[in-house]
Design a protein around this motif. Structure first.
Motif, short mmCIF file in Angstrom:
data_model
loop_
_atom_site.label_atom_id
_atom_site.label_comp_id
_atom_site.label_asym_id
_atom_site.label_seq_id
_atom_site.Cartn_x
_atom_site.Cartn_y
_atom_site.Cartn_z
N TYR A 5 0.82 -1.21 0.00
CA TYR A 5 0.00 0.00 0.00
C TYR A 5 0.86 1.27 0.00
N LYS A 6 2.08 1.16 0.46
CA LYS A 6 2.97 2.32 0.45
C LYS A 6 3.70 2.46 -0.89
N TRP A 7 4.28 1.37 -1.40
CA TRP A 7 5.18 1.45 -2.54
C TRP A 7 4.52 1.27 -3.90
N LEU A 8 3.45 0.50 -4.00
CA LEU A 8 2.80 0.30 -5.29
C LEU A 8 2.28 1.60 -5.90
N PRO A 9 1.62 2.48 -5.12
CA PRO A 9 1.21 3.76 -5.70
C PRO A 9 2.39 4.63 -6.14
N ILE A 10 3.49 4.56 -5.42
CA ILE A 10 4.67 5.34 -5.79
C ILE A 10 5.26 4.79 -7.09
N PHE A 11 5.36 3.46 -7.20
CA PHE A 11 5.91 2.82 -8.39
C PHE A 11 5.09 3.16 -9.63
N PHE A 12 3.76 3.15 -9.52
CA PHE A 12 2.89 3.42 -10.65
C PHE A 12 2.59 4.91 -10.83
N GLY A 13 2.95 5.74 -9.87
CA GLY A 13 2.60 7.16 -9.95
C GLY A 13 1.09 7.34 -9.87
N CYS A 14 0.45 6.54 -9.03
CA CYS A 14 -1.00 6.48 -8.97
C CYS A 14 -1.56 7.55 -8.03
N HIS A 15 -2.69 8.12 -8.44
CA HIS A 15 -3.36 9.13 -7.63
C HIS A 15 -4.19 8.51 -6.50
N CYS A 16 -4.59 7.25 -6.64
CA CYS A 16 -5.34 6.49 -5.63
C CYS A 16 -6.65 7.16 -5.23
N ARG A 17 -7.30 7.81 -6.17
CA ARG A 17 -8.58 8.45 -5.85
C ARG A 17 -9.62 7.39 -5.51
N PRO A 18 -10.32 7.54 -4.41
CA PRO A 18 -11.28 6.51 -3.97
C PRO A 18 -12.37 6.21 -5.00
N GLU A 19 -12.88 7.22 -5.69
CA GLU A 19 -13.95 7.00 -6.66
C GLU A 19 -13.45 6.32 -7.93
N ARG A 20 -12.16 6.25 -8.11
CA ARG A 20 -11.58 5.59 -9.28
C ARG A 20 -10.84 4.31 -8.90
N SER A 21 -11.17 3.76 -7.75
CA SER A 21 -10.51 2.56 -7.26
C SER A 21 -11.52 1.46 -7.01
N PHE A 22 -11.04 0.23 -7.03
CA PHE A 22 -11.86 -0.91 -6.66
C PHE A 22 -11.73 -1.14 -5.16
N TYR A 23 -12.71 -1.84 -4.62
CA TYR A 23 -12.71 -2.18 -3.21
C TYR A 23 -12.93 -3.68 -3.06
N TYR A 24 -12.30 -4.25 -2.07
CA TYR A 24 -12.51 -5.66 -1.74
C TYR A 24 -12.73 -5.75 -0.24
N ARG A 25 -13.90 -6.27 0.12
CA ARG A 25 -14.30 -6.38 1.53
C ARG A 25 -14.17 -5.05 2.26
N GLN A 28 -10.02 -0.36 0.11
CA GLN A 28 -9.61 0.16 -1.19
C GLN A 28 -8.34 -0.53 -1.67
N PHE A 29 -8.30 -0.85 -2.98
CA PHE A 29 -7.08 -1.39 -3.59
C PHE A 29 -5.95 -0.38 -3.42
N PRO A 30 -4.70 -0.84 -3.41
CA PRO A 30 -3.59 0.10 -3.23
C PRO A 30 -3.39 1.05 -4.41
N VAL A 31 -3.92 0.70 -5.60
CA VAL A 31 -3.84 1.57 -6.77
C VAL A 31 -5.22 1.67 -7.41
N CYS A 32 -5.40 2.66 -8.26
CA CYS A 32 -6.69 2.89 -8.91
C CYS A 32 -7.01 1.78 -9.92
N ALA A 33 -8.20 1.86 -10.52
CA ALA A 33 -8.65 0.84 -11.46
C ALA A 33 -7.72 0.74 -12.67
#
Length: 121
Positions: A5-25, A28-33
């Protein structure tokens, strides 16, 4: 799990916006859709590279859906859904990673051929 959850968004340069992300249980996923799709495409290529992979032109064409979707969203009021972001990300991740592998193979073969030519001089 915390490092993902810390490094994957940095590696992908992801904005991690909640409305553009999937959720499981409820989490929120560590990166957007779209980045989830790119990661899936990268993993799919790694699993299929030895058996089959497209040439450079089809790989370039696989990049277009993401670029077009992103440009349309940037220039208009259109907002794509997460499932479209996922699929355009999968195609992009597969195509871009294939281009990376193809270019590495081409450079290797060119270097090998150059080395053989240097021996014959």
């Amino acid at each position: 799990m915390a490092w993902i959850y810390k490094w994957l968004p940095i590696f992908f340069g992801c904005h991690c916006r909640p409305e553009r992300s999937f959720y499981y249980r409820g989490r929120q996923f560590p990166v957007c859709a779209r980045c989830t799709g790119e990661l899936t495409g990268i993993l799919a290529l790694l699993l299929t590279w030895i058996v089959w992979h497209p040439d450079a032109v089809p790989s370039l064409l696989l990049l277009l859906p993401l670029v077009l979707d992103g440009m349309i969203q940037l220039c208009t009021a259109y907002e794509s859904k997460n499932i479209r972001r996922l699929w355009t990300g999968i195609l992009f991740g597969y195509g871009l990673t294939n281009l990376l592998f193809l270019s590495a193979a081409w450079v290797y073969h060119l270097g090998y051929a150059a080395g053989l030519n240097m021996r014959n001089i």
